[in-house]
Motif scaffolding. Structure first.
Motif, PDB file in Angstrom:
ATOM      1  N   TYR A 500       1.025  -1.139  -0.013  1.00  0.00           N
ATOM      2  CA  TYR A 500       0.010   0.146  -0.036  1.00  0.00           C
ATOM      3  C   TYR A 500       0.587   1.190   0.019  1.00  0.00           C
ATOM      4  N   ILE A 501       0.893   1.765  -1.168  1.00  0.00           N
ATOM      5  CA  ILE A 501       1.813   3.082  -1.520  1.00  0.00           C
ATOM      6  C   ILE A 501       1.065   4.230  -2.202  1.00  0.00           C
ATOM      7  N   GLN A 502       1.655   5.313  -2.007  1.00  0.00           N
ATOM      8  CA  GLN A 502       0.756   6.243  -2.570  1.00  0.00           C
ATOM      9  C   GLN A 502       1.950   7.330  -3.233  1.00  0.00           C
ATOM     10  N   ASN A 503       1.998   7.441  -4.437  1.00  0.00           N
ATOM     11  CA  ASN A 503       2.857   8.324  -5.417  1.00  0.00           C
ATOM     12  C   ASN A 503       2.882   9.762  -4.811  1.00  0.00           C
ATOM     13  N   LEU A 504       3.854  10.530  -5.330  1.00  0.00           N
ATOM     14  CA  LEU A 504       3.806  12.099  -4.969  1.00  0.00           C
ATOM     15  C   LEU A 504       2.664  12.624  -5.902  1.00  0.00           C
ATOM     16  N   SER A 505       2.455  12.239  -6.942  1.00  0.00           N
ATOM     17  CA  SER A 505       1.255  13.115  -7.609  1.00  0.00           C
ATOM     18  C   SER A 505       0.102  13.030  -6.987  1.00  0.00           C
ATOM     19  N   SER A 506      -0.270  12.170  -6.141  1.00  0.00           N
ATOM     20  CA  SER A 506      -1.625  12.002  -5.451  1.00  0.00           C
ATOM     21  C   SER A 506      -1.805  12.937  -4.053  1.00  0.00           C
ATOM     22  N   ILE A 507      -0.683  13.694  -3.856  1.00  0.00           N
ATOM     23  CA  ILE A 507      -0.702  14.346  -2.705  1.00  0.00           C
ATOM     24  C   ILE A 507      -1.551  15.593  -3.075  1.00  0.00           C
ATOM     25  N   SER A 508      -2.445  15.919  -1.909  1.00  0.00           N
ATOM     26  CA  SER A 508      -3.308  17.301  -2.266  1.00  0.00           C
ATOM     27  C   SER A 508      -2.547  18.435  -2.295  1.00  0.00           C
ATOM     28  N   THR A 509      -2.935  19.275  -3.028  1.00  0.00           N
ATOM     29  CA  THR A 509      -2.485  20.818  -3.042  1.00  0.00           C
ATOM     30  C   THR A 509      -2.985  21.410  -1.443  1.00  0.00           C
ATOM     31  N   ARG A 510      -2.299  22.471  -1.565  1.00  0.00           N
ATOM     32  CA  ARG A 510      -2.534  23.357  -0.142  1.00  0.00           C
ATOM     33  C   ARG A 510      -4.022  23.881  -0.047  1.00  0.00           C
ATOM     34  N   SER A 511      -4.764  24.043  -1.340  1.00  0.00           N
ATOM     35  CA  SER A 511      -5.920  24.544  -1.373  1.00  0.00           C
ATOM     36  C   SER A 511      -7.024  23.517  -0.935  1.00  0.00           C
ATOM     37  N   GLU A 512      -6.627  22.393  -0.892  1.00  0.00           N
ATOM     38  CA  GLU A 512      -7.519  21.250  -0.684  1.00  0.00           C
ATOM     39  C   GLU A 512      -7.485  20.689   0.995  1.00  0.00           C
ATOM     40  N   LEU A 513      -6.947  21.511   1.643  1.00  0.00           N
ATOM     41  CA  LEU A 513      -6.801  21.058   3.053  1.00  0.00           C
ATOM     42  C   LEU A 513      -8.006  21.412   4.081  1.00  0.00           C
ATOM     43  N   LYS A 514      -9.112  21.222   3.457  1.00  0.00           N
ATOM     44  CA  LYS A 514     -10.299  21.408   4.052  1.00  0.00           C
ATOM     45  C   LYS A 514     -11.596  20.254   3.353  1.00  0.00           C
ATOM     46  N   THR A 515     -12.288  19.941   4.385  1.00  0.00           N
ATOM     47  CA  THR A 515     -13.169  18.751   3.962  1.00  0.00           C
ATOM     48  C   THR A 515     -14.291  19.333   4.758  1.00  0.00           C
ATOM     49  N   THR A 516     -15.730  19.118   3.953  1.00  0.00           N
ATOM     50  CA  THR A 516     -16.985  19.585   4.341  1.00  0.00           C
ATOM     51  C   THR A 516     -18.094  18.486   4.290  1.00  0.00           C
ATOM     52  N   ALA A 517     -18.856  18.579   4.850  1.00  0.00           N
ATOM     53  CA  ALA A 517     -20.010  17.283   4.642  1.00  0.00           C
ATOM     54  C   ALA A 517     -21.241  17.678   5.589  1.00  0.00           C
ATOM     55  N   VAL A 518     -22.608  17.245   5.077  1.00  0.00           N
ATOM     56  CA  VAL A 518     -23.519  17.275   5.739  1.00  0.00           C
ATOM     57  C   VAL A 518     -23.854  16.094   6.751  1.00  0.00           C
ATOM     58  N   PHE A 519     -23.871  16.263   8.049  1.00  0.00           N
ATOM     59  CA  PHE A 519     -24.132  14.928   9.014  1.00  0.00           C
ATOM     60  C   PHE A 519     -25.610  14.961   9.354  1.00  0.00           C
ATOM     61  N   GLY A 520     -26.059  13.846   9.621  1.00  0.00           N
ATOM     62  CA  GLY A 520     -27.496  13.793  10.096  1.00  0.00           C
ATOM     63  C   GLY A 520     -27.269  12.963  11.430  1.00  0.00           C
ATOM     64  N   HIS A 521     -28.568  12.296  11.901  1.00  0.00           N
ATOM     65  CA  HIS A 521     -28.456  11.815  13.224  1.00  0.00           C
ATOM     66  C   HIS A 521     -27.855  10.135  13.179  1.00  0.00           C
ATOM     67  N   LEU A 522     -27.348   9.867  11.993  1.00  0.00           N
ATOM     68  CA  LEU A 522     -26.580   8.422  12.004  1.00  0.00           C
ATOM     69  C   LEU A 522     -24.983   8.814  12.198  1.00  0.00           C
ATOM     70  N   GLY A 523     -24.549  10.031  12.149  1.00  0.00           N
ATOM     71  CA  GLY A 523     -23.379  10.642  12.338  1.00  0.00           C
ATOM     72  C   GLY A 523     -22.259  10.237  11.235  1.00  0.00           C
ATOM     73  N   GLY A 524     -20.862  10.146  11.436  1.00  0.00           N
ATOM     74  CA  GLY A 524     -20.268   9.719  10.377  1.00  0.00           C
ATOM     75  C   GLY A 524     -18.567  10.408  10.415  1.00  0.00           C
ATOM     76  N   ARG A 525     -17.864  10.268   9.487  1.00  0.00           N
ATOM     77  CA  ARG A 525     -16.648  10.500   9.894  1.00  0.00           C
ATOM     78  C   ARG A 525     -15.720  11.661   8.691  1.00  0.00           C
ATOM     79  N   LEU A 526     -15.007  12.644   9.130  1.00  0.00           N
ATOM     80  CA  LEU A 526     -14.414  13.510   8.099  1.00  0.00           C
ATOM     81  C   LEU A 526     -12.984  13.163   8.166  1.00  0.00           C
ATOM     82  N   VAL A 527     -12.438  13.429   7.100  1.00  0.00           N
ATOM     83  CA  VAL A 527     -10.852  13.181   6.951  1.00  0.00           C
ATOM     84  C   VAL A 527     -10.321  14.320   6.169  1.00  0.00           C
ATOM     85  N   VAL A 528      -9.460  14.977   6.545  1.00  0.00           N
ATOM     86  CA  VAL A 528      -8.400  15.565   5.710  1.00  0.00           C
ATOM     87  C   VAL A 528      -7.636  14.952   5.132  1.00  0.00           C
ATOM     88  N   PRO A 529      -7.566  14.693   3.603  1.00  0.00           N
ATOM     89  CA  PRO A 529      -6.700  13.707   3.136  1.00  0.00           C
ATOM     90  C   PRO A 529      -5.051  13.900   3.285  1.00  0.00           C
TER      91      PRO A 529
END
Length: 924
Positions: A500-529
């Motif tokens: 399980y590896i990841q190449n440099l090309s898949s690294i997010s740029t600085r403008s992508e360091l934010k994650t948003t989602a709509v949560f309901g009663h069932l809950g969930g998980r947010l991850v900043v890649p």
């Protein structure tokens, strides 16, 4: 004289005695001011002549006669009586005195004529406090800047004298006019020099003791400066539109001691237009001239249609012609003129014929010699250029093939070619002149591929600055490599790296360091890649029939939290929100950190930014509190909170053994058509987001990761960091003298506020034919940990191997909603909570659940929750978001003995089914 033998020392003595023959007493020695050191008494002495008696009076009271020691003698010159008296003053006497002034003593001497009084001598207890009122502070100053180190010594009696030390050696300002230590105990260096870098200590001393201040590290750095531009190169195109360039280096001066690297471009290019050569052409012949007396007429023409320009060829042929104009009727020397002319013409034509044949033979010989020499020069590079376009410059399509085997200079010359690979490049490959083409074809020597075809796209793409990724197409013979092999696979296989590896090309740029989602009663998980930052919202935290938009972000600019003293920002500044929302049950926030966890060496605090922009402490990790909970794992901190906001982790080192974990990475790039190769060594916090920032910056600069990053344990023991380049191949590469090793002060590494430390090294090839670089990068802390990175790379873009690095595969799922976000199925979770929330005779079972899941402290926090087991399982979910180790949880439940269910029976496929029909649940 009145008696002093009684107990009443305050009995008054007469100030004078009735006059008698003689003189008043004259003091030969008066008591001096004195200091009592520790518990040792001091001796006051008094000597007068002539004197019948001498007594001491202290603080206005006479000293008892028994406390005087008196000696009497005779002055040989005058014959007068000389008397000397001593008394002791103890520390207890001085401490017991409480008056408006210092403790004092005075001598009174009598003679027949009267009395005389000496000066008052003060007696004080000497001391020197331990702590300096102001310690000198470390500084980083540019060269020739002014350095001022302040020092206020501890309070003491008598006042302490100050001395400065540099690297434990005393500083003598009399020997160096650039240094002044006279101004109120401060050290002033008027113009900083490189030699002024060091550790400075303020020494305070009096008659009691000596005290040392904290050492202040002074770093004199040199910011890099550009050299002058070189002259513009010649236009690379012989005809039409091309370009020319000029370059400069950051060597005037080179950055030193952490000084800033030069800003701006090291290479400039401009377009140019070369005038194309125009060959000359004859104009039409003129009219024939009139017949001359010699029976000839002439006509002429000029090479002006057009004339030769810009190095074009001149017209071939004669510029004038003549012919007989009387049809042979003219007579010369008794012969017809046409006979005479024909003989001359035949002779001249014979000479021209033989001359032409000789010139042709010479031209053929020269051509053969030229072709032979050219083929030999090309064979030195191990290739035969097939397509003539490889010699014409510009951006054109060409093919080349390898012809030499067994070159002793090649790193992999022993490998037999067994692949045929076709590569297509779309991007700015630099083929400015024939030398560049030789540089490109040389790369085939270091590749075990027997036949390579390179296709270069239009130069118009390059002029627009379009940079696209090279595409590789390979076809392997059976048995050579596994199916689907490419260069990256070979690299991973050779280095024994994980699947399980990841190449440099898949690294997010600085403008992508934010994650948003709509949560309901069932809950969930947010991850900043790729940052290690995540947020877990439990089921039921959001009210039913409600939905909230929740965001999670990592601060991209420098953090507003500035640690004090030696405190360290251990991870990124993380914001979750909106800040005006509060959840009914705690949510879990995971923040990565770079500390080596040890409560004996670190005191770690959680801080939160207020709406006014100030930071306030929420809790210490080891603190017992019911407002929130912190669980510190080796690489991340999991925090249970009820309110959103901006949070950060601060580490306070409480010993020199505190370790800050740094990730060491090496990047390299080659300037276009340049002999220089740049190595950039980064030392950054061992957190995914810090590495992501470096990778994003390097991608913009065209950098390539040369080796898998390594971990360095940097201790808080004030020792500096050294970065050096070792084992550079001689005769192939060189580095400027005294630049192979760079030293970074401790304070610049320890208090970097998450700004990655960056050191650059510039290597130069002796020849463009050198395309492989092999060396070592040594990164070590003085008297501390050391890491060595082995660099083995090709400096050509098409030959570079992709170095993989390890990362969690979370970039594809930045947000997960509902049951899929949790490892434990909801039905199993409900039964666990119902079982362990119920108390029994042995105590509350959730406490045993906490103990078996490695939660051993601050259990009072869980006791305040409506369902302690649910919060413990939420914390387990946050800790195991990547591995989902259900077997360990099942083992913990079995050890408690409250259940016979094995959660590990639930397969991964069953967990992902939406209807949650589990067929192998035994008892829960």
């Amino acid at each position: 004289f009145p008696s002093l033998a009684g107990n009443d020392n305050s009995e008054a003595l007469p100030e004078s005695i009735p006059s008698a023959p003689g003189t008043l007493p004259h003091f030969m020695e008066e008591p001096d001011d004195a200091y009592i050191i520790k518990s040792n008494p001091i001796v006051l002495r008094c000597k007068a002549m002539p004197a019948m008696q001498i007594f001491f009076k202290c603080n206005g009271e006479w000293v008892h006669q028994n406390e005087h020691v008196s000696e009497e003698s005779m002055d040989e010159t005058t014959g007068l009586k000389v008397r000397e008296v001593f008394i002791n003053v103890t520390r207890q006497q001085v401490e017991d005195f409480h008056g408006p002034e210092d403790y004092w003593c005075q001598c009174v001497a009598w003679s027949h004529l009267g009395t005389s009084k000496s000066r008052k001598a003060s007696v004080r207890i000497a001391y020197l406090r331990k702590n300096f009122e102001q310690d000198p502070q470390g500084k980083e100053v540019p060269i020739e800047g002014m350095i001022v180190l302040h020092c206020r010594p501890p309070e003491g009696v008598p006042a302490a004298e100050v001395e400065w030390l540099k690297n434990e050696e005393p500083i003598d300002s009399n020997l160096d006019e650039n240094i002044d230590t006279r101004a109120d105990h401060n050290l002033i260096i008027r113009q900083a020099r490189l030699s002024d870098s060091g550790n400075y200590t303020c020494m305070a001393a009096n008659i009691v003791a000596k005290r040392r201040s904290m050492s202040a590290t002074v770093v004199v750095y040199v910011n890099g400066g550009w050299s002058s531009w070189t002259e513009w190169s010649n236009c690379n195109a012989r005809c039409g539109r091309g370009w020319q360039k000029r370059s400069r280096t950051c060597t005037n001066p080179a950055p030193l001691n952490g000084g800033a690297f030069c800003e701006g471009m090291s290479v400039q290019k401009i377009t140019c237009t070369s005038l194309c050569p125009v060959d000359g052409n004859w104009e039409v012949w003129s009219e024939w001239s009139v017949c001359s007396p010699e029976c000839e007429r002439l006509r002429v023409r000029e090479c002006i249609a057009p004339p030769p320009r810009n190095g074009g060829k001149y017209c071939e042929g004669l510029s004038q012609e003549s012919e007989n104009c009387t049809e042979g009727l003219c007579i010369q020397d008794k012969k017809p003129l046409h006979e005479i002319k024909s003989q001359n013409i035949e002779t001249a034509s014979d000479i021209a014929l033989y001359s032409g044949l000789g010139a042709a033979v010479i031209a053929v010989a020269v051509l053969v010699v030229g072709v032979t020499l050219y083929r030999r020069s090309q064979s030195e590079y191990g290739v035969d250029v097939i397509d003539s376009s490889a010699l014409t410059g510009g951006f054109q399509t060409f093919n080349f093939k390898t012809v030499r085997q067994g070159n002793s200079l090649l790193l992999n010359s022993s490998m037999q070619p067994d692949l045929t690979v076709s590569r297509t490049y779309s991007g700015p490959i630099c083929l400015q002149d024939p030398m560049d083409k030789e540089l490109m074809t040389e790369s085939s020597l270091f590749n075990p591929l027997s036949d390579i075809k390179v296709k270069v796209q239009s130069s118009f793409m390059v002029s627009l600055g379009v940079t696209e990724r090279a595409e590789y197409h390979g076809k392997a013979h059976s048995g050579t490599f596994p199916h689907g092999n490419n260069r990256a696979f070979g690299t991973i296989q050779a280095r024994n790296k994980a699947t399980y590896i990841q190449n440099l090309s898949s690294i997010s740029t600085r403008s992508e360091l934010k994650t948003t989602a709509v949560f309901g009663h069932l809950g969930g998980r947010l991850v900043v890649p790729n940052t290690g930052v995540s947020l877990l919202v439990p089921r039921g935290a959001v009210p039913e029939e409600s939905s909230w938009e929740i965001h999670l972000a990592v601060t991209q600019k420098e953090s507003s939290l500035q640690p004090e003293g030696t405190d360290v920002l251990l991870g990124p500044e993380v914001t979750c929100g909106p800040s005006d929302l509060s959840l009914s049950t705690p949510f879990a926030l995971t923040i990565p950190h770079c500390a080596e966890v040890n409560s004996e060496h670190w005191n770690i605090h959680l801080k939160k930014r207020t709406q006014q922009g100030k930071w306030e402490e929420v809790m210490s990790v080891e603190e017992e509190t019911t407002s929130c909970y912190c669980l510190l794992d080796p690489y991340a901190c999991h925090i249970l909170l009820n309110s959103f906001g901006t949070y950060a982790l601060i580490g306070e080192p409480i010993s020199d053994c505190a370790v800050r974990q740094l990730k060491v990475a090496v990047f390299g790039c080659l300037s276009c058509n340049s002999l220089d190769y740049n190595l950039r060594v980064y030392c950054m916090d061992n957190t995914p987001c810090a590495f992501q920032e470096v990778v994003s910056d390097e991608r913009l600069q065209g950098g390539q990761l040369l080796e898998e990053p390594k971990l360095l344990h940097f201790q808080g023991n004030t020792f500096s960091l050294q970065i050096s380049v070792l084992d550079i191949p001689p005769f192939l590469w060189r580095i400027k003298p005294f630049t192979a090793c760079q030293e970074v002060p401790f304070s610049r590494v320890w208090c970097s506020s998450q700004k990655p430390l960056h050191c650059a090294f510039s290597l130069e090839r002796y020849s463009p034919a050198t395309t492989q670089l092999s060396c070592k990068i040594c990164v070590r802390q003085v008297k501390g940990h050391e890491q060595i990175l082995q660099i083995q790379t090709s400096i050509l873009e098409n030959e570079k191997e992709t170095i993989a690095f390890f990362a969690h595969d979370d970039s594809n799922f930045p947000a997960q909603m509902g049951p899929k976000a949790f490892k434990i199925p909801y039905s199993i979770r409900q039964r666990i909570c119902a079982t362990f929330d119920t108390p029994n005779a042995k105590g509350k079972d959730w406490q045993m659940l906490a103990q078996k899941t490695s939660i051993n402290r601050n259990l009072s926090y869980f006791a305040t929750q409506s369902s302690p087991s649910a919060v413990i399982l939420d914390l387990w979910e946050a800790r195991h978001q990547h591995d989902g180790d259900l077997d360990s949880l099942a083992c913990a439940l079995e050890e408690i003995g409250r259940t016979h269910s094995k959660i590990s029976d639930i397969t991964e496929t069953e967990i992902e089914e939406p209807d949650f029909n589990y067929s192998r649940q035994n008892g829960l």
